[in-house]
Design an enzyme around this catalytic site. Sequence first.
Site, PDB file in Angstrom:
ATOM      1  N   TYR A   1      40.245  32.841  44.660  1.00 30.94           N
ATOM      2  CA  TYR A   1      40.642  34.132  44.075  1.00 30.94           C
ATOM      3  C   TYR A   1      39.597  34.255  43.007  1.00 30.94           C
ATOM      4  O   TYR A   1      39.532  33.369  42.115  1.00 30.94           O
ATOM      5  CB  TYR A   1      42.092  34.239  43.659  1.00 30.94           C
ATOM      6  CG  TYR A   1      42.388  35.238  42.661  1.00 30.94           C
ATOM      7  CD1 TYR A   1      42.340  36.548  43.398  1.00 30.94           C
ATOM      8  CD2 TYR A   1      42.674  35.449  41.532  1.00 30.94           C
ATOM      9  CE1 TYR A   1      42.643  37.936  42.880  1.00 30.94           C
ATOM     10  CE2 TYR A   1      43.029  36.461  40.527  1.00 30.94           C
ATOM     11  CZ  TYR A   1      42.928  37.665  41.589  1.00 30.94           C
ATOM     12  OH  TYR A   1      43.393  38.847  40.651  1.00 30.94           O
TER      13      TYR A   1
ATOM     14  N   ASP B   1      33.401  29.653  39.467  1.00 33.55           N
ATOM     15  CA  ASP B   1      34.601  30.286  38.853  1.00 33.55           C
ATOM     16  C   ASP B   1      35.404  29.349  38.358  1.00 33.55           C
ATOM     17  O   ASP B   1      36.415  28.545  38.885  1.00 33.55           O
ATOM     18  CB  ASP B   1      35.147  31.183  39.827  1.00 33.55           C
ATOM     19  CG  ASP B   1      36.303  31.879  39.195  1.00 33.55           C
ATOM     20  OD1 ASP B   1      36.828  31.408  38.230  1.00 33.55           O
ATOM     21  OD2 ASP B   1      36.860  33.025  39.930  1.00 33.55           O
TER      22      ASP B   1
ATOM     23  N   LYS C   1      41.173  32.269  30.754  1.00 30.15           N
ATOM     24  CA  LYS C   1      42.399  31.601  30.449  1.00 30.15           C
ATOM     25  C   LYS C   1      42.491  30.819  29.332  1.00 30.15           C
ATOM     26  O   LYS C   1      42.667  31.183  28.179  1.00 30.15           O
ATOM     27  CB  LYS C   1      42.813  30.827  31.877  1.00 30.15           C
ATOM     28  CG  LYS C   1      43.140  31.864  33.013  1.00 30.15           C
ATOM     29  CD  LYS C   1      43.768  31.641  34.414  1.00 30.15           C
ATOM     30  CE  LYS C   1      44.126  32.556  35.133  1.00 30.15           C
ATOM     31  NZ  LYS C   1      43.762  32.655  36.490  1.00 30.15           N
TER      32      LYS C   1
HETATM   33  C1  LIG Z   1      43.007  34.108  37.149  1.00 29.05           C
HETATM   34  C2  LIG Z   1      41.712  33.928  37.784  1.00 29.05           C
HETATM   35  C3  LIG Z   1      40.865  34.973  37.880  1.00 29.05           C
HETATM   36  C4  LIG Z   1      41.262  36.462  37.085  1.00 29.05           C
HETATM   37  O1  LIG Z   1      41.251  36.137  35.957  1.00 29.05           O
HETATM   38  P1  LIG Z   1      42.081  37.545  34.935  1.00 29.05           P
HETATM   39  O2  LIG Z   1      41.956  36.946  33.426  1.00 29.05           O
HETATM   40  O3  LIG Z   1      43.362  37.460  35.640  1.00 29.05           O
HETATM   41  O4  LIG Z   1      41.449  38.704  35.379  1.00 29.05           O
HETATM   42  C5  LIG Z   1      39.481  34.565  38.261  1.00 29.05           C
HETATM   43  N1  LIG Z   1      39.234  33.594  38.722  1.00 29.05           N
HETATM   44  C6  LIG Z   1      40.271  32.423  39.167  1.00 29.05           C
HETATM   45  C7  LIG Z   1      39.740  31.315  39.667  1.00 29.05           C
HETATM   46  C8  LIG Z   1      41.527  32.675  38.419  1.00 29.05           C
HETATM   47  O5  LIG Z   1      42.354  31.811  38.770  1.00 29.05           O
END
Ligand SMILES: *Cc1c(COP(=O)(O)O)cnc(C)c1O
Length: 434
Positions: free
Chosen positions: A147, A242, A270
Amino acid sequence: MRMMDTARSDKLFERAREVIPGGVNSPVRAFASVGRHPLFVERAEGARVWDVDGNAFIDYIGSWGPSILGHASPVALEGIGEQALKGTTYGLPTELEIQMAEQIVEAFPGMDMVRMVNSGTEATMSAIRLARGFTGREMVVKFEGCYHGHADQLLVKSGSGALTLGIPTSAGVPGESTRNTLVGSYNDLQGLEELFRNNGGRIAAVIMEPVPGNMGVVAPREGFLMGVRSLCDRHGSLLIFDEVISGFRLAYGGAQTVYGIRPDITCLGKIIGGGLPVGAYGGRREIMSRVAPAGDVYQAGTLSGNPLAMRMGLQVLRHLAKHPEFYRELEEKARFLEEGFGANLRRCGVEAAVNRVGTMVCQFFAKGPVETYRQVMESDTKRYAAYFNRMLEQGILMPPSQFEALFLSGAHEERMLEMTVSAHGKAMETLAEL
Ligand SMILES: *Cc1c(COP(=O)(O)O)cnc(C)c1O
């Protein structure tokens, strides 16, 4: 097991649904996949969260990652009131932003420069624009089950598990937006090789969670990350890690430090906001110099580098930098759960697999091993829902989805972990009877 009173939460949910789509501001909060209404929170502290009905829980959601020092951490909150009194946003630069950038760049081998944004979604979306601008190519490869936020071009998975062209998984995403998104299978290097063989000269970047945490926790197979790196190199494509979850969680310098792989661009989010909304993307100087106003790839944000968020995030990162033992202890906690859960499963004869990568852990109701998206999707989500509810009734708040990691924090104390393993044992006993 006691029956939980959730009358106030239920009432708030009813009200919320009138004015907020689905009653929540992010879908996973609706608790739909565990067959109940969401809990509305009154407050949280350390590893505990209290709902509006006065129920207390040991929390493994942890705001889905940010709360690595626990909720309302004194480290994160120090001086925040004073900071707010100086004004909460200026639209002019501050020294805090430089300090934050220096802190991040020092932690991540793959970054010389970094740009702050307001969410993980913004980070990945901007990283892809940058990769396209830098390479002059249009295609992007992502992996099933990874994701990367909700930008159009990344809301794609492959329906069959085969390597196909991207089909949008949301209404409102034009086919046009995902036409240049290719989907690979995580841990399948041969499949990726084939994608490169067919599209090599057109692929701007491969974006991936180096250690996926959004299909539960899945470990990279030996050599997989290195293999992706060398395929990118061979074909002149950029590698985007990511690390929105794994950054500052798996290790201070993220998965790239643990596995010794240097991506071209890294996305963060995060944890780096210390509990306020933040994201970031950074990479090699040559690449980042293409971002406006230094370069020709446009990207901007009214609240980017927000002083409150910078201050809170920086305080958390500095604390983590000063306490390398923090990660050893966090991993010990994850191992304690892994071993405790494993012993309960064997004792009760329940079929489930516990995956752990360092500090990240989760349990799949599947035979195991769980190393691919396909194996993840074989999990019994009905069993997970029953498990979730049995844990909740015992005061343990697990993620309300089979496909999420447990988010541990420095505030999870030994006796809380013992209570969790014991509650898990009771839950497994009743599940074995089903
Ligand atoms: C949570 C998450 C996102 C998106 O971050 P948001 O602050 O919710 O937009 C993107 N990549 C990964 C791996 C995530 O866990």
